[in-house]
Write a protein that holds these residues in place. Structure first.
Motif: not given
Length: 333
Positions: A252-254, A265, A267, A303
């Motif tokens: 869930e932190k990407g 980074e 998400a 992404t």
């Protein structure tokens, strides 16, 4: 060097997944470590646990096989090398992966034993999956079964850490690295699980230090296990200089990637409900590798990976149920 005919060629376990819902009490009663994978070492052991499962759903799986199925769903061209037996589950696996548009021509083993691999996956209400894998025929992939032309025709060779455990496929993957390197192709490697690292840490570190890996995939637990530390940032800092492109998923932190000292980074993609995390890392890799094969930036590749992972955890099973190519086109045009 000729242009590659495939975006990704993967080598991994050829497994049929059996998924069933359960609760935390059952996981504890059976002595399983929730959210991890453990090996079953005989057909009898696999059948005994299977008998305790509730209503199940059978889908072709295997980590790297899931990844190339995702690549194909994104419109990429992919091939797969993995060992099945000449039995019903072997036929199911071969049909399913070919139906996804993935080239698969590994000859099935004709011996009566072992049977085609299967993974018994117990999914708890929080979406966590606890896997029990009988590797069966998949651990008998010999170097002689490699399709050298297929490996040399792939832009990126993707190797599954799970398959490093048995000696025969480990030798086959070392040979595959030589073939890919000789053709000027890139090699990607996924650490797969902390148990793989605990058994083969020295091998994995040597692959990195010898420059045999261009893209390394890991999750938080794996990157820390590789470096024998509980400090995530220290683990990332220690690994990044050893590989041209490091990719680390963080649920869930990407996710993050480091290439040439530059850190990127992204998400995690929003999702209404986590149903089943089976295959999340596999489909993340599919999105990222497809992005790289298509010449996208590291950020866009991350992404795309996050989008694929979000789709896969929204339903049961590790194969996409929506048009990933259309999903990517909507985001990137």
């Amino acid at each position: 060097m000729s242009d590659p005919q495939y975006d990704i060629v993967a080598i991994g376990n050829a497994i049929v997944d059996v998924l069933a819902q359960t609760d935390d009490a059952f996981i504890a009663e059976e002595g399983m470590a929730k959210g991890t994978m453990q090996l079953l070492f005989s057909t009898e052991e696999a059948e005994a646990l299977y008998a305790k499962m509730g209503v199940g759903r059978e889908v072709s799986g295997g980590s790297a096989a899931n990844t190339v199925a995702g690549v194909a769903a994104l419109g990429g061209k992919a091939g797969f090398i993995g060992q099945v037996a000449d039995d019903q589950l072997g036929a199911v696996f071969a049909h399913d992966i070919r139906a996804q548009g993935v080239a698969f021509d590994t000859v099935a083993r004709t011996e009566a034993e072992p049977t085609t691999a299967r993974c018994l996956i117990f999914v708890t209400p929080d979406g966590q999956r606890t896997m029990n894998t009988y590797l069966g025929a998949s651990q008998f992939l010999p170097a002689a079964a490699l399709d050298a032309e297929l490996i040399q025709a792939g832009a990126i060779l993707y190797l599954e850490g799970y398959l490093w455990d048995p000696a025969e496929p480990r030798a086959a993957m070392r040979k595959a690295i030589e073939l890919a390197r000789g053709a000027g192709r890139k090699v990607a490697f996924t650490l797969s699980d902390t148990f793989c690292i605990s058994r083969h840490r020295d091998d994995f570190v040597k692959l990195l230090e010898d420059g045999d890996v261009d893209i390394l995939f890991a999750n938080e637990a794996e990157i820390m296990s590789l470096n024998e530390t509980e400090d995530f940032e220290a683990a990332v800092a220690a690994t990044a200089p050893k590989v041209p492109l490091l990719v680390v998923t963080r649920s869930e932190k990407g996710a993050l990637a480091i290439a040439g000292g530059e850190r990127v980074e992204v998400a995690a993609e929003p999702i209404d409900k986590v149903v089943d995390t089976t295959g999340a890392g596999d489909l993340f890799a599919a999105g990222f590798l497809t992005g790289q094969a298509q010449g996208r930036s590291v950020r866009d590749s991350l992404t795309l990976g996050a989008m694929c992972a979000a789709e896969i955890i929204s339903h049961y099973g590790a194969r996409p149920e929506v048009d990933l190519k259309a999903l990517a086109a909507k985001r990137f045009g």
